[in-house]
Design an enzyme around this catalytic site. Structure first.
Site, mmCIF file in Angstrom:
data_model
loop_
_atom_site.group_PDB
_atom_site.id
_atom_site.type_symbol
_atom_site.label_atom_id
_atom_site.label_comp_id
_atom_site.label_asym_id
_atom_site.label_seq_id
_atom_site.Cartn_x
_atom_site.Cartn_y
_atom_site.Cartn_z
ATOM 1 N N LYS A 68 -47.692 -9.901 47.682
ATOM 2 C CA LYS A 68 -47.642 -8.446 47.891
ATOM 3 C C LYS A 68 -47.269 -7.772 46.578
ATOM 4 O O LYS A 68 -46.437 -8.296 45.820
ATOM 5 C CB LYS A 68 -46.621 -8.118 48.987
ATOM 6 C CG LYS A 68 -46.574 -6.652 49.379
ATOM 7 C CD LYS A 68 -45.645 -6.421 50.576
ATOM 8 C CE LYS A 68 -45.551 -4.943 50.937
ATOM 9 N NZ LYS A 68 -44.684 -4.705 52.105
ATOM 10 N N SER B 247 -46.605 -2.224 55.924
ATOM 11 C CA SER B 247 -47.076 -1.899 54.600
ATOM 12 C C SER B 247 -47.760 -3.073 53.903
ATOM 13 O O SER B 247 -48.435 -2.862 52.896
ATOM 14 C CB SER B 247 -45.915 -1.388 53.741
ATOM 15 O OG SER B 247 -44.971 -2.421 53.514
ATOM 16 N N SER C 2 -43.067 -4.373 58.221
ATOM 17 C CA SER C 2 -44.216 -4.416 57.318
ATOM 18 C C SER C 2 -44.928 -5.765 57.236
ATOM 19 O O SER C 2 -45.946 -5.874 56.552
ATOM 20 C CB SER C 2 -43.789 -4.010 55.909
ATOM 21 O OG SER C 2 -43.541 -2.634 55.874
#
Lengths: 440, 96
Positions: A41, A116, A141
């Protein structure tokens, strides 16, 4: 694995997955992740690879070090493939709050991949090469995008994994976790990245476990609790039915099921957002355009310069959270908002602790709905975005581990079953999700 | 929470100064309206009885772990990501 990088580039063009991609294969092989591409990420530092956490304020930042979790993957022979797309700093539920690429849902490109960690979930779904994803959750997330994209997302106990090298959002909530196509994939990567780290003073001293030992296909006697507040108003009927189908599946394999109550579920949302925004507003204070990231000409005073850099570098949601978070910490408001939220958090934790005296795992829908369409999202007010997290924020406030497991489809889109366990109970989650996976 | 605080443009402008975040007039206008809606929704916390309840700054008790205070080699240059440097120093804006 050069072919993998080329393939990733093609998938990126189709789905908006990467903010940065490896230029060459520098993996050493020879470990538990030999031949596996690990995506990271964007808010987790990779040495020499632009790391922006989805924000313009970090443009150009190339960390001179690897985050501990990345280093551990390299040591196990993985190829570090690239940085996956996300909401800026993790501020969102649909990965649309970013000036960079927005990941698309692999099952319907007019829908969100979730947020996210949207890029991570999307890639996990579409990768046709051995791949595992490093993701991060503050309030849901990992679970949300895993649910929307139909993959396995495992958020560990707060403190289970080192956060050294994470661009932090909210220190009392952030956890680095994993995604994979299967429960075994997730168990393997968690085994690699968990454990103490001399660079992170907040990480648990529990020694790393081999979580793949829990892949036993055995839930005999496992006590499953179903919190009734998680099936209330706003939860799509089709989603509820799919989740109940999975719960019945566990029961048919020997688990016992009982309904129970987590009375502070509803108020967890306000508590979470106040705490997360308060912590975010202090964390974001370090982005000042001096040491790394976005720089502007050094004009005006100290305060002028910082205010200008941040105005230019943050997008709308980040600004909104800085304003709200600063407000809730200001003298005169702090007791009524910030401290009150922390006291309600204690209540939320007590709910879970009471429940885990009676059951081993809790089962609920991960998200109240399937992935929404982008045209639906663009019409939503900020408060409506926040309300989408109503089922994921409570376990995140409590820092307990959770896994989202694909348990069916509604309107052609994947539905996630959310299993939660007490602190350090990842093994039970892996055991239960794996039994469902084997059952098929 | 009482109604003594009015969420208005003046308050949002004050917060933006405290937060060192320049806002345009449009942003001030927009955030003022949104703040009212969001903070109103957050007031549902008032309904929770937290008398005598301790705040949880962390989800569970973790004790900080400290290593021995010994110097270890530092093999990267803290200045390599800055555009504002002078010799071996970061260069900042004027302090008034």
């Amino acid at each position: 694995m050069t072919g993998v990088i080329e393939r990733a580039r093609t998938l990126d063009e189709e789905y908006g997955i990467f903010n940065a991609l490896a230029e060459s294969d520098d993996s050493t092989g020879g470990g538990r992740l030999e031949g596996v591409a690990v995506s990271v990420k964007d808010n987790i530092c990779v040495m020499g690879m632009e790391t922006r956490a989805g924000s313009r304020v970090l443009e150009g930042y190339r960390p001179p070090f690897d985050a501990t979790v990345v280093k551990k993957c390299r040591e196990e022979g993985a190829l570090i493939l690239g940085k996956t797309t996300q909401d800026e700093f993790g501020f969102g539920t649909f990965s649309v709050n970013t000036p960079f690429k927005v990941p698309l849902n692999p099952h319907d490109r007019e829908r969100s991949a979730g947020g996210s960690s949207g890029g991570a979930a999307c890639l996990t779904s579409v990768a046709d090469f051995p791949h595992l994803a490093l993701a991060e959750s503050t309030g849901g997330s990992i679970s949300c995008p895993a649910s929307f994209c139909g993959v396995v997302g495992l958020t560990p106990t707060y403190g289970r994994t080192s956060r050294w090298g994470l661009v932090d959002y909210a220190n009392s909530l952030d956890k680095i976790g994993v995604m994979g196509k299967t429960v075994a994939d997730a168990a393997l990567l968690l085994s690699v990245i968990s454990g103490p780290d001399e660079y992170d003073s907040t990480v648990s001293q529990a020694q790393p476990e081999d979580f793949t030992e829990y892949l036993q296909n055995d839930v005999e006697g496992l006590r499953v609790g179903v919190p009734r507040e998680y099936f209330g108003e706003g939860v799509d009927t089709g989603v509820s039915e799919a989740v109940w189908g999975a719960i019945k599946g566990l029961e048919s394999q020997g688990a016992t099921v009982k309904e129970l109550s987590l009375p502070h579920t509803g108020v967890s949302l306000a508590s979470y957002y106040i705490i997360a925004m308060a912590e975010a507003s202090t964390n974001l204070a370090k982005f000042s355009g001096l040491r790394y990231g976005l720089h502007l000409p050094l004009e005006g005073s100290f305060d002028d310069y910082f205010s200008r850099v941040r105005a230019r570098g943050f997008s709308e949601e980040a600004k909104r959270r800085v304003i709200l978070g600063t407000f809730t910490r200001m003298a005169g408001y702090r007791d009524a908002y910030y401290l009150k939220a922390l006291r309600v958090r204690t209540r939320v934790i007590e709910d879970f602790k009471r429940a885990f005296e009676e059951v081993d795992v809790l089962a609920a829908p991960t998200m109240p709905v399937v992935a929404p369409r982008f045209d639906e999202i663009s019409g939503m007010e900020p408060i409506q975005h926040y309300m989408m997290d109503v089922l994921t924020v409570a376990p995140n406030l409590a820092g307990i581990p959770m896994i989202s497991f694909p348990c069916g489809r509604v309107h052609g889109m994947p539905v996630g079953l959310h299993l939660m366990a007490d602190h350090m109970g990842e093994g039970k989650l892996i055991r239960a999700a794996h039994a469902l996976e084997v059952r098929g | 929470m009482s109604d003594q605080w009015t969420i208005d443009r003046g308050l949002v402008e004050r917060i933006s100064k405290v937060a060192r975040l320049e806002l345009t007039q449009d942003e001030v206008e927009k955030f003022t309206g949104q703040l009212k809606v969001i903070l109103e929704a957050f007031r549902e916390l008032d309904d929770v009885d937290t008398e005598g309840v301790e705040p949880s700054f962390h989800p569970q008790e973790l004790s900080n772990v400290l290593r021995e205070d010994e110097a270890t080699p530092w093999n990267w240059d803290p200045l390599e990501n800055t555009e504002h440097r002078e010799g071996r120093h970061f260069k900042g804006p004027r302090i008034q």
